[in-house]
Scaffold this motif. Structure first.
Motif, PDB file in Angstrom:
ATOM      1  N   LYS A 141       0.915  -1.045   0.189  1.00 32.21           N
ATOM      2  CA  LYS A 141       0.089   0.005  -0.058  1.00 32.21           C
ATOM      3  C   LYS A 141       0.926   1.297   0.046  1.00 32.21           C
ATOM      4  CE  LYS A 141      -0.119   0.659   5.030  1.00 32.21           C
ATOM      5  NZ  LYS A 141      -1.139   1.134   6.195  1.00 32.21           N
ATOM      6  N   LEU A 142       1.979   1.134   0.432  1.00 32.28           N
ATOM      7  CA  LEU A 142       3.081   2.446   0.442  1.00 32.28           C
ATOM      8  C   LEU A 142       3.261   2.790  -0.818  1.00 32.28           C
ATOM      9  CD1 LEU A 142       5.617   1.017   2.949  1.00 32.28           C
ATOM     10  CD2 LEU A 142       4.233   3.099   3.255  1.00 32.28           C
ATOM     11  N   ARG A 143       3.202   4.511  -0.644  1.00 29.69           N
ATOM     12  CA  ARG A 143       3.666   5.122  -1.739  1.00 29.69           C
ATOM     13  C   ARG A 143       4.952   6.004  -1.384  1.00 29.69           C
ATOM     14  NH1 ARG A 143      -1.257   8.996  -3.957  1.00 29.69           N
ATOM     15  NH2 ARG A 143      -1.656   8.937  -1.694  1.00 29.69           N
ATOM     16  N   TYR A 144       5.668   6.273  -2.306  1.00 28.25           N
ATOM     17  CA  TYR A 144       7.168   7.032  -1.882  1.00 28.25           C
ATOM     18  C   TYR A 144       7.129   8.466  -2.814  1.00 28.25           C
ATOM     19  CZ  TYR A 144       7.466   2.040  -0.801  1.00 28.25           C
ATOM     20  OH  TYR A 144       7.170   0.912  -0.265  1.00 28.25           O
ATOM     21  N   VAL A 145       7.731   9.322  -2.166  1.00 29.97           N
ATOM     22  CA  VAL A 145       8.038  10.558  -2.591  1.00 29.97           C
ATOM     23  C   VAL A 145       9.559  10.955  -2.178  1.00 29.97           C
ATOM     24  CG1 VAL A 145       7.650  13.146  -2.636  1.00 29.97           C
ATOM     25  CG2 VAL A 145       5.518  11.413  -2.439  1.00 29.97           C
ATOM     26  N   MET A 146      10.272  11.500  -3.108  1.00 29.52           N
ATOM     27  CA  MET A 146      11.565  11.814  -2.692  1.00 29.52           C
ATOM     28  C   MET A 146      11.528  13.500  -3.392  1.00 29.52           C
ATOM     29  SD  MET A 146      14.929  10.940  -5.136  1.00 29.52           S
ATOM     30  CE  MET A 146      16.154  12.263  -5.458  1.00 29.52           C
ATOM     31  N   ILE A 147      12.157  14.140  -2.082  1.00 29.72           N
ATOM     32  CA  ILE A 147      12.097  15.613  -2.458  1.00 29.72           C
ATOM     33  C   ILE A 147      13.458  15.906  -2.241  1.00 29.72           C
ATOM     34  CG2 ILE A 147      11.490  17.885  -1.824  1.00 29.72           C
ATOM     35  CD1 ILE A 147       8.729  16.750  -0.942  1.00 29.72           C
ATOM     36  N   CYS A 148      14.145  16.625  -3.121  1.00 29.10           N
ATOM     37  CA  CYS A 148      15.655  16.550  -3.111  1.00 29.10           C
ATOM     38  C   CYS A 148      16.214  17.925  -3.618  1.00 29.10           C
ATOM     39  CB  CYS A 148      16.535  15.574  -3.781  1.00 29.10           C
ATOM     40  SG  CYS A 148      18.414  15.517  -3.727  1.00 29.10           S
ATOM     41  N   GLY A 149      16.906  18.551  -2.868  1.00 29.41           N
ATOM     42  CA  GLY A 149      17.520  20.130  -3.243  1.00 29.41           C
ATOM     43  C   GLY A 149      19.020  19.875  -3.400  1.00 29.41           C
ATOM     44  N   CYS A 150      19.491  20.983  -4.410  1.00 33.85           N
ATOM     45  CA  CYS A 150      20.917  20.892  -4.463  1.00 33.85           C
ATOM     46  C   CYS A 150      21.209  22.390  -4.706  1.00 33.85           C
ATOM     47  CB  CYS A 150      21.555  20.015  -5.804  1.00 33.85           C
ATOM     48  SG  CYS A 150      21.275  20.903  -7.321  1.00 33.85           S
ATOM     49  N   GLY A 151      22.811  22.799  -4.628  1.00 32.29           N
ATOM     50  CA  GLY A 151      23.059  24.015  -4.452  1.00 32.29           C
ATOM     51  C   GLY A 151      23.657  24.294  -6.013  1.00 32.29           C
ATOM     52  N   PHE A 152      23.570  23.459  -6.871  1.00 33.28           N
ATOM     53  CA  PHE A 152      24.100  23.843  -8.188  1.00 33.28           C
ATOM     54  C   PHE A 152      22.871  24.571  -8.797  1.00 33.28           C
ATOM     55  CE2 PHE A 152      26.829  20.104  -7.367  1.00 33.28           C
ATOM     56  CZ  PHE A 152      27.946  20.589  -7.762  1.00 33.28           C
ATOM     57  N   PRO A 153      23.389  25.564  -9.879  1.00 34.37           N
ATOM     58  CA  PRO A 153      22.362  26.230 -10.627  1.00 34.37           C
ATOM     59  C   PRO A 153      21.424  25.578 -11.434  1.00 34.37           C
ATOM     60  CG  PRO A 153      24.614  27.027 -10.975  1.00 34.37           C
ATOM     61  CD  PRO A 153      24.640  25.859 -10.247  1.00 34.37           C
ATOM     62  N   ASN A 154      21.763  24.149 -12.092  1.00 35.29           N
ATOM     63  CA  ASN A 154      20.748  23.408 -12.654  1.00 35.29           C
ATOM     64  C   ASN A 154      20.654  22.080 -12.166  1.00 35.29           C
ATOM     65  OD1 ASN A 154      22.584  22.146 -13.931  1.00 35.29           O
ATOM     66  ND2 ASN A 154      22.992  23.764 -15.672  1.00 35.29           N
ATOM     67  N   SER A 155      19.805  21.203 -12.887  1.00 35.64           N
ATOM     68  CA  SER A 155      19.691  19.931 -12.497  1.00 35.64           C
ATOM     69  C   SER A 155      20.612  18.887 -13.262  1.00 35.64           C
ATOM     70  CB  SER A 155      18.190  19.335 -12.512  1.00 35.64           C
ATOM     71  OG  SER A 155      17.418  20.277 -11.632  1.00 35.64           O
ATOM     72  N   LYS A 156      21.096  19.450 -14.419  1.00 35.76           N
ATOM     73  CA  LYS A 156      21.815  18.560 -15.222  1.00 35.76           C
ATOM     74  C   LYS A 156      23.226  17.869 -14.796  1.00 35.76           C
ATOM     75  CE  LYS A 156      20.317  21.823 -18.837  1.00 35.76           C
ATOM     76  NZ  LYS A 156      20.823  22.873 -19.901  1.00 35.76           N
ATOM     77  N   ASN A 157      23.264  16.621 -14.948  1.00 37.65           N
ATOM     78  CA  ASN A 157      24.425  15.779 -14.390  1.00 37.65           C
ATOM     79  C   ASN A 157      24.409  16.033 -12.743  1.00 37.65           C
ATOM     80  OD1 ASN A 157      24.893  14.775 -16.874  1.00 37.65           O
ATOM     81  ND2 ASN A 157      25.856  16.695 -17.394  1.00 37.65           N
ATOM     82  N   ASN A 158      23.259  16.248 -12.225  1.00 39.87           N
ATOM     83  CA  ASN A 158      23.465  16.440 -10.526  1.00 39.87           C
ATOM     84  C   ASN A 158      22.557  15.488  -9.818  1.00 39.87           C
ATOM     85  OD1 ASN A 158      25.324  18.685 -10.776  1.00 39.87           O
ATOM     86  ND2 ASN A 158      23.515  19.956 -11.291  1.00 39.87           N
ATOM     87  N   PHE A 159      21.342  15.301 -10.192  1.00 40.97           N
ATOM     88  CA  PHE A 159      20.382  14.396  -9.491  1.00 40.97           C
ATOM     89  C   PHE A 159      20.297  13.135 -10.043  1.00 40.97           C
ATOM     90  CE2 PHE A 159      18.615  18.671  -8.639  1.00 40.97           C
ATOM     91  CZ  PHE A 159      18.425  18.892  -7.369  1.00 40.97           C
TER      92      PHE A 159
END
Length: 227
Positions: free
Chosen positions: A128-146
């Protein structure tokens, strides 16, 4: 709905990423109040998994008597797990990784093939479980980071998962950035409201949330000027 939030940031309630997570939960609570419990993982006594596999052979009992036993019980009582954390070395902070390592008692040594991969057979029912990942980073964009963190999360939780990644997240702790952070958190709140109703986030809204809040080069200049 019972929501269990794992705050993986050592900064606890001062976490940049927790600003995003709180907005998401506020959105989920907009039309219906849910039972929300936030755990600051850094405060818990969770020993490193020794890889002995005792838990997988004896019905789920770990050799360690620490806080993880109660956390496993709470996981099984929950409907939604939210993993909130800053990006550390392209993955999750160590305390949160230790917690996930110690979920071993939920599965057995037996394996089954699901699609193109093999998975351990569960020793408990957490379908029954659902999963949410919320992640922030200090780089200016998401490319090749997350990408590595997202891939790991989806492999750990292959079903019923939602992933939110936000670059430039240190701005959420900067009052002078309110002009851009407040509207972004309103979008996150709207996403939480959508998720509570449908289990999904509209694609356009999702793209807006995961995009840089200010131009990449401007953000980089601000960060470099503060060094």
């Amino acid at each position: 709905m019972k929501i269990l939030v794992f705050n993986g940031s050592p900064k606890k309630d001062k976490s940049d990423t927790m600003h995003i997570t709180r907005a998401f939960i506020d959105g989920m609570n907009e039309n219906e109040k849910h039972d929300v419990h936030i755990i600051d993982v850094i405060d818990k006594n969770i020993k490193y998994c020794s890889g002995c596999f005792t838990c997988k052979k004896n019905g789920g009992e770990c050799i360690y008597d620490d806080d993880m036993k109660d956390i496993l019980d709470e996981i099984l009582e929950s409907d939604l797990l939210v993993f909130s954390y800053p990006l550390y070395a392209y993955g999750m902070p160590a305390p949160l990784k230790v917690l996930i390592d110690r979920t071993m008692p939920l599965s057995s040594l037996a394996m089954k093939k699901v699609g193109e991969r093999y998975l351990h057979v569960g020793q408990a029912d957490f379908s029954k479980l659902r999963y949410v990942m919320i992640c922030g980073c200090g780089f200016p964009n998401s490319k090749n980071n997350f990408e590595p963190a997202v891939a790991q999360f989806k492999l750990c939780f292959p079903n019923n998962h939602t992933v939110i990644t936000v670059p430039e997240s240190p701005m959420f702790n900067a009052p002078e950035a309110a002009q851009v952070t407040v509207p972004r958190l309103e979008l996150v709140k709207k996403a939480g409201e959508q998720f509570a109703k449908t289990g999904e986030i509209d694609g356009e809204l999702y793209s807006q949330i995961c995009s840089p809040m200010i131009p990449e080069d401007v953000y980089a200049q601000i960060v470099n000027a503060s060094v």
